[in-house]
Design an enzyme around this catalytic site. Structure first.
Site, PDB file in Angstrom:
ATOM      1  N   PRO A   1       0.825  -1.207   0.000  1.00  0.00           N
ATOM      2  CA  PRO A   1       0.000   0.000   0.000  1.00  0.00           C
ATOM      3  C   PRO A   1       0.861   1.259   0.000  1.00  0.00           C
ATOM      4  CG  PRO A   1       0.027  -1.027   2.173  1.00  0.00           C
ATOM      5  CD  PRO A   1       0.731  -1.971   1.247  1.00  0.00           C
TER       6      PRO A   1
ATOM      7  N   THR B   1       0.393   5.543  -0.252  1.00  0.00           N
ATOM      8  CA  THR B   1      -0.339   6.792  -0.385  1.00  0.00           C
ATOM      9  C   THR B   1       0.247   7.602  -1.527  1.00  0.00           C
ATOM     10  OG1 THR B   1      -0.998   6.832   1.915  1.00  0.00           O
ATOM     11  CG2 THR B   1      -0.770   8.980   0.832  1.00  0.00           C
TER      12      THR B   1
ATOM     13  N   HIS C   1      -5.584  -1.219   8.235  1.00  0.00           N
ATOM     14  CA  HIS C   1      -4.264  -0.630   8.498  1.00  0.00           C
ATOM     15  C   HIS C   1      -4.099  -0.464  10.002  1.00  0.00           C
ATOM     16  CE1 HIS C   1      -0.597   1.370   7.967  1.00  0.00           C
ATOM     17  NE2 HIS C   1      -0.931   2.368   7.181  1.00  0.00           N
TER      18      HIS C   1
ATOM     19  N   ASN D   1       2.078   1.695  11.318  1.00  0.00           N
ATOM     20  CA  ASN D   1       2.575   3.045  10.980  1.00  0.00           C
ATOM     21  C   ASN D   1       1.952   4.198  11.765  1.00  0.00           C
ATOM     22  OD1 ASN D   1       3.971   1.529   9.185  1.00  0.00           O
ATOM     23  ND2 ASN D   1       3.072   2.392   7.332  1.00  0.00           N
TER      24      ASN D   1
ATOM     25  N   TYR E   1      -1.203   4.954  12.575  1.00  0.00           N
ATOM     26  CA  TYR E   1      -2.557   5.473  12.296  1.00  0.00           C
ATOM     27  C   TYR E   1      -3.543   4.919  13.329  1.00  0.00           C
ATOM     28  CZ  TYR E   1      -0.009   7.215   8.421  1.00  0.00           C
ATOM     29  OH  TYR E   1       0.942   7.880   7.688  1.00  0.00           O
TER      30      TYR E   1
ATOM     31  N   ARG F   1      -2.564  -5.163   8.394  1.00  0.00           N
ATOM     32  CA  ARG F   1      -1.146  -4.795   8.351  1.00  0.00           C
ATOM     33  C   ARG F   1      -0.706  -4.310   9.730  1.00  0.00           C
ATOM     34  NH1 ARG F   1       2.630  -0.908   4.474  1.00  0.00           N
ATOM     35  NH2 ARG F   1       3.743  -2.715   3.692  1.00  0.00           N
TER      36      ARG F   1
ATOM     37  N   ASN G   1       5.307   8.186  13.244  1.00  0.00           N
ATOM     38  CA  ASN G   1       4.140   8.871  13.816  1.00  0.00           C
ATOM     39  C   ASN G   1       4.005   8.672  15.327  1.00  0.00           C
ATOM     40  OD1 ASN G   1       3.181  10.070  11.421  1.00  0.00           O
ATOM     41  ND2 ASN G   1       2.203   8.157  10.797  1.00  0.00           N
TER      42      ASN G   1
HETATM   43  C1  LIG Z   1       5.223   6.964  -1.174  1.00  0.00           C
HETATM   44  C2  LIG Z   1       4.924   5.946  -0.105  1.00  0.00           C
HETATM   45  C3  LIG Z   1       3.652   5.906   0.451  1.00  0.00           C
HETATM   46  C4  LIG Z   1       3.338   4.934   1.409  1.00  0.00           C
HETATM   47  N1  LIG Z   1       2.054   4.881   1.890  1.00  0.00           N
HETATM   48  C5  LIG Z   1       1.690   3.838   2.689  1.00  0.00           C
HETATM   49  C6  LIG Z   1       0.313   3.648   3.018  1.00  0.00           C
HETATM   50  O1  LIG Z   1      -0.603   4.360   2.586  1.00  0.00           O
HETATM   51  N2  LIG Z   1       0.028   2.592   3.832  1.00  0.00           N
HETATM   52  C7  LIG Z   1       0.997   1.740   4.314  1.00  0.00           C
HETATM   53  O2  LIG Z   1       0.671   0.800   5.037  1.00  0.00           O
HETATM   54  N3  LIG Z   1       2.299   1.909   3.995  1.00  0.00           N
HETATM   55  C8  LIG Z   1       2.660   2.912   3.181  1.00  0.00           C
HETATM   56  N4  LIG Z   1       3.975   3.032   2.794  1.00  0.00           N
HETATM   57  C9  LIG Z   1       4.953   2.009   3.196  1.00  0.00           C
HETATM   58  C10 LIG Z   1       5.064   0.934   2.086  1.00  0.00           C
HETATM   59  O3  LIG Z   1       3.877   0.179   1.986  1.00  0.00           O
HETATM   60  C11 LIG Z   1       6.233  -0.029   2.318  1.00  0.00           C
HETATM   61  O4  LIG Z   1       5.988  -0.788   3.461  1.00  0.00           O
HETATM   62  C12 LIG Z   1       7.568   0.682   2.464  1.00  0.00           C
HETATM   63  O5  LIG Z   1       7.796   1.506   1.319  1.00  0.00           O
HETATM   64  C13 LIG Z   1       8.746  -0.304   2.590  1.00  0.00           C
HETATM   65  O6  LIG Z   1       8.726  -1.231   1.527  1.00  0.00           O
HETATM   66  P1  LIG Z   1       9.711  -1.072   0.255  1.00  0.00           P
HETATM   67  O7  LIG Z   1      11.101  -1.120   0.822  1.00  0.00           O
HETATM   68  O8  LIG Z   1       9.384  -2.278  -0.590  1.00  0.00           O
HETATM   69  O9  LIG Z   1       9.393   0.235  -0.398  1.00  0.00           O
HETATM   70  C14 LIG Z   1       4.332   4.011   1.846  1.00  0.00           C
HETATM   71  C15 LIG Z   1       5.616   4.082   1.300  1.00  0.00           C
HETATM   72  C16 LIG Z   1       5.921   5.016   0.330  1.00  0.00           C
HETATM   73  C17 LIG Z   1       7.296   5.023  -0.288  1.00  0.00           C
END
Ligand SMILES: Cc1cc2nc3c(=O)[nH]c(=O)nc-3n(C[C@H](O)[C@H](O)[C@H](O)COP(=O)(O)O)c2cc1C
Length: 358
Positions: A21, A23, A173, A176, A178, A225, A233
């Site tokens: 996921p 954002t 969710h 993180n 929230y 998750r 946060n």
């Molecule tokens: C631009 C961006 C937005 C993210 N938004 C969310 C989100 O809305 N919900 C969430 O659970 N994690 C969010 N994350 C965390 C990612 O889901 C992911 O766990 C994190 O990037 C680490 O994984 P990666 O190393 O494969 O990028 C976000 C990460 C990035 C880079």
């Protein structure tokens, strides 16, 4: 194994690569995902499972600028467009239900909505607002017992709307920092009623959401998750954290939930989730187990082969590589994500990452 098919309950996935996921703040029209959002997800439909960006089940949970909601006919119609576009390409898609709680500015909320949390303690620091740039977080209203109940019901309604809109399921969710984790975390939740004061009480909000969603749309269509040991946060480990998460996962397993999605943010600078906790939670949960955070093709393959996970989620690699599955399969190089366009409106850094051209 990454490219082997898999099933979550009765839902067949074409491979074991999950899109994390993320954002993206492109729901520019009243928090409704439009055609551009549908195009973005359709471009990534070769994922075994897409988990969407955090999407609020309540107007009160729209704490960031331009994030999507899922709580009425208009927002549901937007999600129908996304689900149809992904299904037309053979993909599968769960929507992540993210209520921002106290990670919020009232300047981002629609008229009539308010910032709410387990307590009225303001989160330190600032956040971006479209109207006034960086602003301190808003002091939250501490939810009453009756309001906690109605907030839980908002998640259940969102689950129903998700399925009616054609989405394959929902992810709660609870990571993180929230709203879900605001209840789980003993450093944040200092309530003394049935929603706080003990591990069982702090788990209750998330467990009740899971239980009622499972009743409404089927347990296998509900995932969750979690990010124990995360520090995002205003969170962070607390006394008894391992035992509390083990109790939580046992309850979710008894409900027959579709999956637990465990996030380790150490690749992004957070303390690691202890390996012992990961394997304890994996053993305690009898459904699908997803790991996320900093994976490469090789580390994902190893996690599957060693049975540490059933599926592996990729975030930033999917953002920059719409054809990530094919690139991993073929061993093609990966494009890097451009952080300056993570949350900006429009196509740039969103739908304009090309597939591999050879
Ligand atoms: C631009 C961006 C937005 C993210 N938004 C969310 C989100 O809305 N919900 C969430 O659970 N994690 C969010 N994350 C965390 C990612 O889901 C992911 O766990 C994190 O990037 C680490 O994984 P990666 O190393 O494969 O990028 C976000 C990460 C990035 C880079």
């Amino acid at each position: 194994m990454l490219f082997d098919p898999y099933k979550i309950g009765d839902l067949p996935l074409s491979n074991r690569v999950v899109m994390s996921p993320m954002t993206r703040s492109r729901a520019v029209e009243n928090n409704v995902p439009g055609d551009l959002v549908a195009t973005y997800y359709a471009q990534r439909a070769s994922a075994g499972l897409i988990i969407t960006e955090g999407t609020s089940p309540s107007p009160d949970g729209l704490g960031y600028a331009r994030i999507p909601g899922l709580f009425d006919a208009k927002t549901a119609a937007g999600w129908r467009g996304v689900a149809d576009a992904v299904h037309a390409k053979g993909g599968r898609i769960f929507v992540q239900l993210m209520h921002t709680g106290r990670v919020s500015s009232e300047l981002n909320l629609p008229p009539g909505a308010r910032v709410v949390a387990p307590t009225d303690v303001t989160l330190a620091g600032e956040m971006y607002t479209d109207v006034q740039g960086m602003q301190p977080h808003t002091k939250p209203h501490a939810l009453t017992d009756a309001e906690v109940e109605s907030t839980i019901e908002e998640y259940v309604t969102a689950g129903r709307l998700a399925r009616e809109a054609g989405l394959d399921g929902v992810e709660i969710h609870a990571a993180n920092g929230y709203l879900g984790e605001q209840f789980l975390n003993a450093g944040i939740n200092t309530r003394t009623d049935r929603w706080g004061g003990s591990a069982e009480n702090r788990n209750r909000f998330v467990v009740e959401i899971a239980r009622r969603l499972a009743g409404a749309i089927g347990a296998s269509r509900v995932g969750i998750r979690i990010s124990p040991y995360g520090v995002f946060n205003g969170t962070g480990a607390f006394e008894g954290v391992d035992a509390q998460y083990l109790a939580l996962v046992k309850e979710l397993s008894a409900l027959g939930l579709g999956y637990v999605h465990l996030l380790d943010h150490s690749a992004m600078g957070a303390p690691p989730v202890p390996e012992a906790l990961k394997s304890t939670l994996r053993e305690a949960f009898h459904g699908t187990f997803i790991l996320a955070g900093g994976f490469t093709k090789d580390s994902a393959e190893a996690a599957l082969v060693e049975r540490r996970a059933d599926l592996v989620a990729f975030g930033r690699p999917f953002l920059a590589n719409p054809d990530l599955v094919e690139r991993l399969r073929a061993g093609h190089p990966l494009a890097e994500a451009d952080a300056s366009t993570f949350y900006t409106p429009g196509e740039k850094g969103y739908t304009d990452y090309p597939p591999f051209a050879g």
